[in-house]
Scaffold this active site. Structure first.
Site, PDB file in Angstrom:
ATOM      1  N   SER A  53       0.791  -1.224   0.000  1.00 23.68           N
ATOM      2  CA  SER A  53       0.000   0.000   0.000  1.00 23.68           C
ATOM      3  C   SER A  53       0.827   1.279   0.000  1.00 23.68           C
ATOM      4  O   SER A  53       0.316   2.343  -0.346  1.00 23.68           O
ATOM      5  CB  SER A  53      -0.975   0.020   1.176  1.00 23.68           C
ATOM      6  OG  SER A  53      -0.286   0.231   2.386  1.00 23.68           O
ATOM      7  N   LYS A  94       0.708   4.524   6.652  1.00 18.88           N
ATOM      8  CA  LYS A  94       0.113   5.347   5.596  1.00 18.88           C
ATOM      9  C   LYS A  94       0.669   6.768   5.684  1.00 18.88           C
ATOM     10  O   LYS A  94       1.350   7.126   6.622  1.00 18.88           O
ATOM     11  CB  LYS A  94      -1.417   5.418   5.739  1.00 18.88           C
ATOM     12  CG  LYS A  94      -2.125   4.085   5.827  1.00 18.88           C
ATOM     13  CD  LYS A  94      -2.093   3.294   4.559  1.00 18.88           C
ATOM     14  CE  LYS A  94      -2.782   1.945   4.783  1.00 18.88           C
ATOM     15  NZ  LYS A  94      -2.561   1.014   3.717  1.00 18.88           N
TER      16      LYS A  94
END
Length: 193
Positions: A53, A94
């Site tokens: 990700s 993230k």
């Protein structure tokens, strides 16, 4: 001890020195363990990147150092790469996109914060890959206002990231810390930005 010479017999001195040295080693090891535990608990900790990700910025199985003290001293900034508790058993990594009070929106593969287009140079490689497939890197995101005490996060590999678009804004108390350094593999040591 021999009174006439003031010299202690060798066998007693050796036993005494051995016990004394063992005690010093024990105290030293204990001190190192306590300091290491404090550093790990409050300052920095190693984490492993799992999944794709955050590609192309971070890669699967890379190891990073996370600064756990930073958000006790200051608020997160846009662009920080953070580790946070996504579930009771999983931490995610993230990038902070929006801060409390920000209005976050994506239209036609362009990120807007408070109505202003945001340049995201860290997406260049993944954006090119998506364009080569005739796809946008980031699907449209309806406007979201980040509530107080929260951040809005997204992975750099937007087509393959479970983030605030699905989870919603992340409470600040769920932040573990800011990713500072990639230290493994040794051939690719670098700052994490």
């Amino acid at each position: 001890m021999n009174r006439s010479t003031g010299i202690e017999p060798e066998t007693n001195r050796t036993k005494t020195n051995w016990k004394k040295e063992l005690g010093e080693w024990g105290r030293s090891i204990g001190t190192v363990a306590i300091v290491a535990g404090l550093i790990y608990s409050f300052l920095g900790a190693p984490y492993a990147v799992h999944g794709e990700s955050m590609m192309a910025t971070l890669h699967n199985n890379e190891r990073v150092v996370v600064n756990k003290a930073i958000y006790h001293l200051q608020q997160p900034d846009r662009g920080d790469i953070v580790v946070f508790h996504a579930t009771p058993t999983e931490d995610y990594i993230k990038r902070v996109i929006g801060l409390e009070g920000d209005r976050v929106e994506v239209v036609d593969d362009v990120l807007y914060i408070n109505g202003e287009a945001v340049d995201e140079p860290y997406l260049a490689e993944k954006r090119k890959e998506a364009a080569d497939m005739g796809l946008p890197l980031t699907e449209n995101v309806a406007p979201v206002t980040v509530p107080p005490g929260h951040v809005f996060v997204m992975g750099d590999n937007r087509r393959n990231s479970r983030d605030s678009r699905e989870l919603g804004p992340i409470p600040l108390e769920q932040l573990v810390g800011r990713t500072e350094l990639v230290y493994w593999p040794f051939t690719d040591i670098r700052l994490a930005h």
